[in-house]
Design a protein around this motif. Sequence first.
Motif, PDB file in Angstrom:
ATOM      1  N   SER A  31     -42.042 -22.793  90.851  1.00 43.53           N
ATOM      2  CA  SER A  31     -40.953 -23.389  90.529  1.00 43.53           C
ATOM      3  C   SER A  31     -40.133 -23.783  91.385  1.00 43.53           C
ATOM      4  O   SER A  31     -40.505 -23.489  92.659  1.00 43.53           O
ATOM      5  CB  SER A  31     -39.890 -22.378  88.873  1.00 43.53           C
ATOM      6  N   PRO A  32     -38.126 -24.469  91.708  1.00 40.71           N
ATOM      7  CA  PRO A  32     -38.468 -24.558  92.445  1.00 40.71           C
ATOM      8  C   PRO A  32     -37.677 -23.074  93.884  1.00 40.71           C
ATOM      9  O   PRO A  32     -37.169 -22.214  92.521  1.00 40.71           O
ATOM     10  CB  PRO A  32     -36.592 -25.469  92.137  1.00 40.71           C
ATOM     11  N   ARG A  33     -37.535 -23.539  94.773  1.00 35.03           N
ATOM     12  CA  ARG A  33     -36.951 -21.807  95.500  1.00 35.03           C
ATOM     13  C   ARG A  33     -35.844 -21.470  94.320  1.00 35.03           C
ATOM     14  O   ARG A  33     -35.886 -20.413  94.506  1.00 35.03           O
ATOM     15  CB  ARG A  33     -36.797 -22.259  96.687  1.00 35.03           C
ATOM     16  N   VAL A  34     -34.854 -22.428  94.611  1.00 37.95           N
ATOM     17  CA  VAL A  34     -33.262 -22.525  93.981  1.00 37.95           C
ATOM     18  C   VAL A  34     -33.120 -23.853  92.997  1.00 37.95           C
ATOM     19  O   VAL A  34     -33.243 -24.569  94.383  1.00 37.95           O
ATOM     20  CB  VAL A  34     -32.432 -21.945  94.415  1.00 37.95           C
ATOM     21  N   GLY A  35     -32.027 -23.963  92.682  1.00 37.29           N
ATOM     22  CA  GLY A  35     -32.188 -25.710  92.391  1.00 37.29           C
ATOM     23  C   GLY A  35     -32.781 -26.343  91.249  1.00 37.29           C
ATOM     24  O   GLY A  35     -33.698 -25.674  90.080  1.00 37.29           O
ATOM     25  N   TRP A  36     -32.688 -26.947  91.360  1.00 42.07           N
ATOM     26  CA  TRP A  36     -33.673 -28.697  91.116  1.00 42.07           C
ATOM     27  C   TRP A  36     -34.958 -29.025  91.474  1.00 42.07           C
ATOM     28  O   TRP A  36     -34.782 -29.080  92.776  1.00 42.07           O
ATOM     29  CB  TRP A  36     -32.471 -29.842  90.822  1.00 42.07           C
ATOM     30  N   MET A  37     -36.140 -29.180  90.677  1.00 43.65           N
ATOM     31  CA  MET A  37     -36.932 -30.182  91.296  1.00 43.65           C
ATOM     32  C   MET A  37     -37.746 -30.543  89.785  1.00 43.65           C
ATOM     33  O   MET A  37     -38.170 -30.789  89.180  1.00 43.65           O
ATOM     34  CB  MET A  37     -38.659 -28.468  91.331  1.00 43.65           C
ATOM     35  N   ASN A  38     -37.902 -32.029  90.767  1.00 45.19           N
ATOM     36  CA  ASN A  38     -38.879 -32.570  89.951  1.00 45.19           C
ATOM     37  C   ASN A  38     -40.333 -32.724  90.926  1.00 45.19           C
ATOM     38  O   ASN A  38     -41.129 -32.203  91.163  1.00 45.19           O
ATOM     39  CB  ASN A  38     -37.860 -34.152  89.392  1.00 45.19           C
ATOM     40  N   ASP A  39     -40.764 -34.431  90.625  1.00 45.17           N
ATOM     41  CA  ASP A  39     -41.578 -34.176  91.298  1.00 45.17           C
ATOM     42  C   ASP A  39     -42.141 -34.368  92.732  1.00 45.17           C
ATOM     43  O   ASP A  39     -42.609 -33.663  92.546  1.00 45.17           O
ATOM     44  CB  ASP A  39     -42.065 -35.814  91.766  1.00 45.17           C
ATOM     45  N   PRO A  40     -44.274 -33.475  92.136  1.00 42.24           N
ATOM     46  CA  PRO A  40     -45.241 -33.035  92.885  1.00 42.24           C
ATOM     47  C   PRO A  40     -44.525 -34.476  94.151  1.00 42.24           C
ATOM     48  O   PRO A  40     -45.425 -34.796  93.682  1.00 42.24           O
ATOM     49  CB  PRO A  40     -46.515 -32.744  92.360  1.00 42.24           C
ATOM     50  N   ASN A  41     -44.980 -34.078  95.279  1.00 40.33           N
ATOM     51  CA  ASN A  41     -45.266 -34.897  96.286  1.00 40.33           C
ATOM     52  C   ASN A  41     -45.977 -33.774  97.598  1.00 40.33           C
ATOM     53  O   ASN A  41     -46.057 -33.035  97.855  1.00 40.33           O
ATOM     54  CB  ASN A  41     -44.024 -34.702  97.249  1.00 40.33           C
ATOM     55  N   LEU A  52     -47.796 -28.409  99.077  1.00 42.56           N
ATOM     56  CA  LEU A  52     -46.725 -29.180  97.918  1.00 42.56           C
ATOM     57  C   LEU A  52     -45.348 -29.187  98.460  1.00 42.56           C
ATOM     58  O   LEU A  52     -45.327 -28.016  98.172  1.00 42.56           O
ATOM     59  CB  LEU A  52     -47.416 -28.453  96.677  1.00 42.56           C
ATOM     60  N   PHE A  53     -45.340 -30.303  98.297  1.00 39.69           N
ATOM     61  CA  PHE A  53     -43.790 -30.557  98.772  1.00 39.69           C
ATOM     62  C   PHE A  53     -43.095 -31.044  96.842  1.00 39.69           C
ATOM     63  O   PHE A  53     -43.859 -31.240  96.243  1.00 39.69           O
ATOM     64  CB  PHE A  53     -43.513 -31.728  99.764  1.00 39.69           C
ATOM     65  N   TYR A  54     -41.818 -31.196  97.027  1.00 41.34           N
ATOM     66  CA  TYR A  54     -41.457 -31.282  95.744  1.00 41.34           C
ATOM     67  C   TYR A  54     -40.041 -32.062  95.634  1.00 41.34           C
ATOM     68  O   TYR A  54     -39.385 -31.791  96.403  1.00 41.34           O
ATOM     69  CB  TYR A  54     -41.439 -30.208  94.598  1.00 41.34           C
ATOM     70  N   GLN A  55     -39.785 -32.878  95.131  1.00 40.34           N
ATOM     71  CA  GLN A  55     -38.389 -33.255  94.853  1.00 40.34           C
ATOM     72  C   GLN A  55     -37.129 -32.651  94.546  1.00 40.34           C
ATOM     73  O   GLN A  55     -37.292 -31.191  93.372  1.00 40.34           O
ATOM     74  CB  GLN A  55     -37.839 -34.432  93.530  1.00 40.34           C
ATOM     75  N   TRP A  68     -37.196 -32.720 100.286  1.00 35.54           N
ATOM     76  CA  TRP A  68     -38.161 -31.995  99.712  1.00 35.54           C
ATOM     77  C   TRP A  68     -38.310 -30.996  99.675  1.00 35.54           C
ATOM     78  O   TRP A  68     -37.552 -30.120 101.572  1.00 35.54           O
ATOM     79  CB  TRP A  68     -38.857 -33.171 100.716  1.00 35.54           C
ATOM     80  N   GLY A  69     -38.421 -29.986  98.758  1.00 36.52           N
ATOM     81  CA  GLY A  69     -38.945 -29.398  98.599  1.00 36.52           C
ATOM     82  C   GLY A  69     -40.063 -28.342  99.313  1.00 36.52           C
ATOM     83  O   GLY A  69     -41.314 -29.241  99.580  1.00 36.52           O
ATOM     84  N   HIS A  70     -40.426 -26.598  99.288  1.00 37.73           N
ATOM     85  CA  HIS A  70     -42.286 -27.310 100.361  1.00 37.73           C
ATOM     86  C   HIS A  70     -42.492 -25.715 100.157  1.00 37.73           C
ATOM     87  O   HIS A  70     -41.671 -24.620  99.839  1.00 37.73           O
ATOM     88  CB  HIS A  70     -42.037 -27.418 101.645  1.00 37.73           C
ATOM     89  N   CYS A  97     -34.042 -38.796  99.649  1.00 40.28           N
ATOM     90  CA  CYS A  97     -35.265 -38.658 100.300  1.00 40.28           C
ATOM     91  C   CYS A  97     -36.436 -38.358  98.525  1.00 40.28           C
ATOM     92  O   CYS A  97     -36.828 -37.535  98.391  1.00 40.28           O
ATOM     93  CB  CYS A  97     -36.001 -37.841 100.634  1.00 40.28           C
ATOM     94  N   PHE A  98     -36.664 -39.632  98.257  1.00 40.01           N
ATOM     95  CA  PHE A  98     -38.125 -39.579  97.183  1.00 40.01           C
ATOM     96  C   PHE A  98     -39.256 -39.400  97.382  1.00 40.01           C
ATOM     97  O   PHE A  98     -39.387 -39.282  98.619  1.00 40.01           O
ATOM     98  CB  PHE A  98     -37.461 -41.151  96.230  1.00 40.01           C
TER      99      PHE A  98
END
Length: 500
Positions: A31-41, A52-55, A68-70, A97-98
Amino acid sequence: MSSQTLREARSFEEVAEKAIPAEEKPAFHLSPRVGWMNDPNGFSWYQGKFHLFYQYYPYATKWGPMHWGHAVTTDFLHWEHCPAALAPDELYDCDGCFSGSAAVLPDGRQLLMYTGVQCERSLYGERIETQTQCLAVGDGCNYEKYEGNPVLTGADLPEGSSIHDFRDPRLLQRQDGTYDCFVGSRPADGSGQILLYHSDDGFHWTFRNVVIKNRNRFGKMWECPDFFELDGKWVLLTSPQDMLPSGFEYHNGNGTLCLIGSYDEEKMVFEEETDHAVDYGIDFYAPQTVLTPDGRRVMIGWMQNWDTVLQHRTVKMSWYGQMSLPRELHVRDGRLFQWPVRELENYRCAGTEFHEESFSGKKSFPGVSGRMADFEVGIAPADGAEIYRSFSIQLAQNEEYHTTLSFHPSENILKIDRKYSGSRRAIIHQRRAQINADQGVLKLRIVLDRYSMEIFVNGGEQVLTAAIFTDLSADGIVFSASGDIKLHGMFYRLDMDRQA
Ligand code: FRU
């Protein structure tokens, strides 16, 4: 050198994550470190770890200017958060950064390719995006945007294709050291297509071909393509927007699509032979895969969907969005089979075997309960009995809540229903899948984490995924049958602190 925008995101997430108790997050789903997450990147193997990065939008539990989260892992189940990797801090990506992917450069650095978004407002305030493909290079923690960005723009599109829908580059490292890249695009017919670009060095790209056209068959724009060879076939995964239902195969809205076929590498054309949905549940979108060093093709998806994100208004949370369990893939008889990564079995506690030769009505078993579990169950008509009318399992159950999986052998429909999971929004709560079950004989493997359930049907032939936000005190598992059934299962609680 990192920008002010990235530095702010990094210091914000470091402080804000401390306010989230670990038990309020999924135990083994990212899950996101904090806040919002969508697609895996950028799902990749780099320097001895899976990255694994993520939106990501750290500042709220809703979608915003994409960063990009990581995170990294070695077993797909224990994730370690890293500082945010990318922030929207350049003119060409100032509105986000999509999604994108990763590869390795000959000098050992990691190459990220993502979609840069820059917006204008129409006279009526409508957001008009220009999407281009951009690069960043790094060491597995810090990434520097390439000075030649953007590397692919509207000028690199085949005639008639839209500059507003040109996104989600999927890098593929070729055996000879060169790079291919598959990008989602919208041609003049308004639907989707996948474009192929090629580069010798990862930095200079040229358009090669339209690999496949949607021709308005499966939804409209095709988002987040992934393309790989598996078990002698080529597989294209993509997430179409604006789908229409087709029997029980596809549902309305944002869907997932798996096309299996052959790829003529010289002509650069993909010929599909079969098509089906990737997931038949409620929350799954934009999957990406990685090839592991031991040769497994493993897929992870966003365990949410654009058509269900309103759900977050039901609960007060400082995070929103999860990734699915990573799943090992195989192609058999023109279908994609999915199975939980084998590492999960290392965290099973002593098993409880349960069986009942014949029962009708409700039934629970001692030791079979909990919100972090992995269990298999086989269902069949009781010996000598007529085929039963229905069978169901209530999960995350107590007097107030339950999410139900029910099966009707007369039509072979398996239904997931989370109406009573605590949701207070009028979003999608049910989904039905047509499955194979001869004479009411059916096998399920069910993986529960605190806020999700993933149901693998018949050895992974079909999967139904759903996120729930049910209070953790609802931890019952209750079986019911109308008509006499025979049931046999193996139940394991999962303990992620167990020594593997
Ligand atoms: C898919 C998607 C992608 C885009 C990203 C933006 O869920 O719409 O096409 O890159 O999300 O966050």
